[in-house]
Enzyme design. Structure first.
Site, short mmCIF file in Angstrom:
data_model
loop_
_atom_site.label_atom_id
_atom_site.label_comp_id
_atom_site.label_asym_id
_atom_site.label_seq_id
_atom_site.Cartn_x
_atom_site.Cartn_y
_atom_site.Cartn_z
CE1 TYR A 175 35.54 55.35 35.06
CE2 TYR A 175 37.36 56.89 35.01
CZ TYR A 175 36.61 55.95 35.67
OH TYR A 175 36.95 55.60 36.97
CB SER A 226 36.33 51.73 36.64
OG SER A 226 35.02 52.21 36.53
P1 NAP Z 1 40.68 61.84 41.93
O1 NAP Z 1 40.21 62.22 43.27
O2 NAP Z 1 40.28 62.64 40.74
O3 NAP Z 1 42.30 61.74 41.95
C1 NAP Z 1 42.96 61.40 40.76
C2 NAP Z 1 44.42 61.74 40.97
O4 NAP Z 1 45.13 61.48 39.76
C3 NAP Z 1 44.60 63.22 41.30
O5 NAP Z 1 45.60 63.39 42.28
C4 NAP Z 1 45.05 63.77 39.96
O6 NAP Z 1 45.82 64.93 40.05
C5 NAP Z 1 45.91 62.64 39.46
N1 NAP Z 1 46.17 62.77 38.02
C6 NAP Z 1 45.27 62.99 37.04
N2 NAP Z 1 45.91 63.06 35.86
C7 NAP Z 1 47.24 62.89 36.10
C8 NAP Z 1 48.41 62.86 35.30
N3 NAP Z 1 48.36 63.04 33.98
N4 NAP Z 1 49.61 62.66 35.89
C9 NAP Z 1 49.69 62.50 37.24
N5 NAP Z 1 48.61 62.52 38.07
C10 NAP Z 1 47.41 62.70 37.48
O7 NAP Z 1 40.27 60.35 41.62
P2 NAP Z 1 39.91 59.14 42.59
O8 NAP Z 1 38.45 59.09 42.77
O9 NAP Z 1 40.84 59.14 43.77
O10 NAP Z 1 40.30 57.96 41.60
C11 NAP Z 1 41.60 57.42 41.56
C12 NAP Z 1 41.54 56.29 40.55
O11 NAP Z 1 40.46 55.41 40.89
C13 NAP Z 1 41.27 56.77 39.14
O12 NAP Z 1 41.98 55.95 38.23
C14 NAP Z 1 39.76 56.53 38.97
O13 NAP Z 1 39.41 56.34 37.62
C15 NAP Z 1 39.59 55.28 39.75
N6 NAP Z 1 38.24 55.00 40.25
C16 NAP Z 1 37.59 55.92 41.02
C17 NAP Z 1 36.34 55.56 41.53
C18 NAP Z 1 35.54 56.47 42.40
O14 NAP Z 1 34.33 56.17 42.60
N7 NAP Z 1 36.09 57.54 42.91
C19 NAP Z 1 35.80 54.32 41.26
C20 NAP Z 1 36.50 53.45 40.43
C21 NAP Z 1 37.73 53.80 39.94
P3 NAP Z 1 45.07 66.33 39.73
O15 NAP Z 1 44.38 66.72 40.97
O16 NAP Z 1 46.17 67.27 39.33
O17 NAP Z 1 44.08 66.10 38.59
C1 GCO Z 2 30.73 57.70 36.88
C2 GCO Z 2 31.65 57.49 38.04
C3 GCO Z 2 32.30 56.12 37.94
C4 GCO Z 2 33.30 55.94 39.05
C5 GCO Z 2 33.92 54.61 39.00
C6 GCO Z 2 32.94 53.50 39.18
O1 GCO Z 2 30.65 58.83 36.40
O2 GCO Z 2 30.08 56.71 36.50
O3 GCO Z 2 32.64 58.50 38.09
O4 GCO Z 2 32.91 55.98 36.71
O5 GCO Z 2 34.31 56.89 38.97
O6 GCO Z 2 34.72 54.44 37.88
O7 GCO Z 2 33.67 52.30 39.33
#
Ligand code: NAP
Ligand code: GCO
Length: 261
Positions: free
Chosen positions: A159, A146
């Site tokens: 986080y 992230s």
């Molecule tokens: P998301 O839409 O919230 O999806 C997260 C997925 O992980 C959901 O399917 C969730 O299932 C599942 N999950 C959560 N806890 C779990 C557990 N204990 N066991 C199995 N599955 C679990 O998140 P996303 O935005 O796609 O993000 C995916 C990854 O990218 C995460 O690691 C997040 O921190 C990272 N990330 C996201 C962003 C962003 O801007 N979106 C940026 C940087 C990094 P449920 O629906 O049941 O909760």
């Molecule tokens: C926040 C956002 C970010 C993104 C991502 C950025 O609240 O700042 O959720 O944390 O999820 O991790 O890289």
């Protein structure tokens, strides 16, 4: 280097938490590159939802109910995937949660829950799949890090601590298992349009303007932006890339922010 090095033909990939969001996009990219797809989610209804989405996309993925924080469930799921597919070549530790709570208002329980999913679980799942990768003489582990692997901001103490730790876990797996032709790298997405960031993207939300001003590309990322980098790190084209976090952020980390007009 041959272009076939970017192919994932004959590979088996497990993407955690991939019923939708970033995980679903990465699994879709792997399918397009020739891989077979295993994914898990924490609830059957989510796995079913994911299976329907994969079917709609023409992807014959297999779904497993598994809470990635539960070591017994992870071990059982690892065995099921290997039984169903014969091997695991690629693991993406994607499953994750976030709790946006000011630190002084955050309970230790909430803090621990975020650390459990975002840091302890990648350790647990990696530990479960590494023996098979060592035995087969190759493997790819990709940890979804992230911006918060590098930066802090208000309300995301747990986080950021987890994602900073995940960067170092990535480097440590690379250090400890690189000798077995296993590469462990991270992808650090910027701010991506998924359900996780939906609360920050509501029209007029000040955070939306903030992120646009901090992003040279002046846009939120899309899950599609992560597909190519993920295929690269999952493929033989990156066999000498190890312990690296590839930031796919539109330039956020390089940019001080839009100058006031
Ligand atoms: P998301 O839409 O919230 O999806 C997260 C997925 O992980 C959901 O399917 C969730 O299932 C599942 N999950 C959560 N806890 C779990 C557990 N204990 N066991 C199995 N599955 C679990 O998140 P996303 O935005 O796609 O993000 C995916 C990854 O990218 C995460 O690691 C997040 O921190 C990272 N990330 C996201 C962003 C962003 O801007 N979106 C940026 C940087 C990094 P449920 O629906 O049941 O909760
Ligand atoms: C926040 C956002 C970010 C993104 C991502 C950025 O609240 O700042 O959720 O944390 O999820 O991790 O890289």
């Amino acid at each position: 280097m041959e272009m076939k090095d970017f192919s994932l033909e004959g590979k088996v990939a497990w993407v955690t938490g991939a019923s939708y969001g970033i995980g679903f996009a990465i699994a879709t990219a792997f399918h397009k590159a020739g891989a077979k797809i295993a994914f898990n989610d924490i609830k059957q209804e989510l796995v079913d939802k994911g299976l329907a989405s994969y079917r709609e996309a023409g992807i014959d993925a297999k779904g497993y109910v598994c809470d990635v924080t539960d070591e017994a469930q992870v071990q059982e799921t690892t065995e099921k995937i290997i039984n169903d597919f014969g091997k695991i070549d690629i693991l993406v530790n994607n499953a994750g949660i976030i709790k946006r709570i000011p630190m002084l208002e955050m309970s230790a329980k909430d803090f621990r829950q975020v650390i459990d999913v975002d840091l302890n679980a990648p350790f647990i799942v990696s530990k479960a799949v590494l023996p098979g990768m060592i035995k087969q003489g190759h493997g790819k582990i990709i940890n979804i890090c992230s911006m918060m692997s590098e930066l802090g901001r208000e309300t995301v103490s747990a986080y950021a601590a987890a994602k900073g730790g995940l960067k170092m876990l990535t480097r440590n797996i690379a250090s400890e298992y690189g000798a077995y032709n296993i590469q462990c790298n991270g992808i650090g997405p910027g701010y991506i349009e998924t359900p996780q960031t939906a609360p920050l993207r509501t029209p007029g939300h000040p955070f939306n303007e903030f992120i646009l001003a901090k992003t040279p590309a002046n846009r939120w990322g899309k899950t599609e932006d992560l597909m190519g980098p993920a295929v690269f790190l999952a493929s033989d084209a990156s066999n000498f890339v190890n312990g690296h976090v590839l930031y796919v952020d539109g330039g956020i980390l390089a940019y001080i922010g839009k100058q006031p007009q």
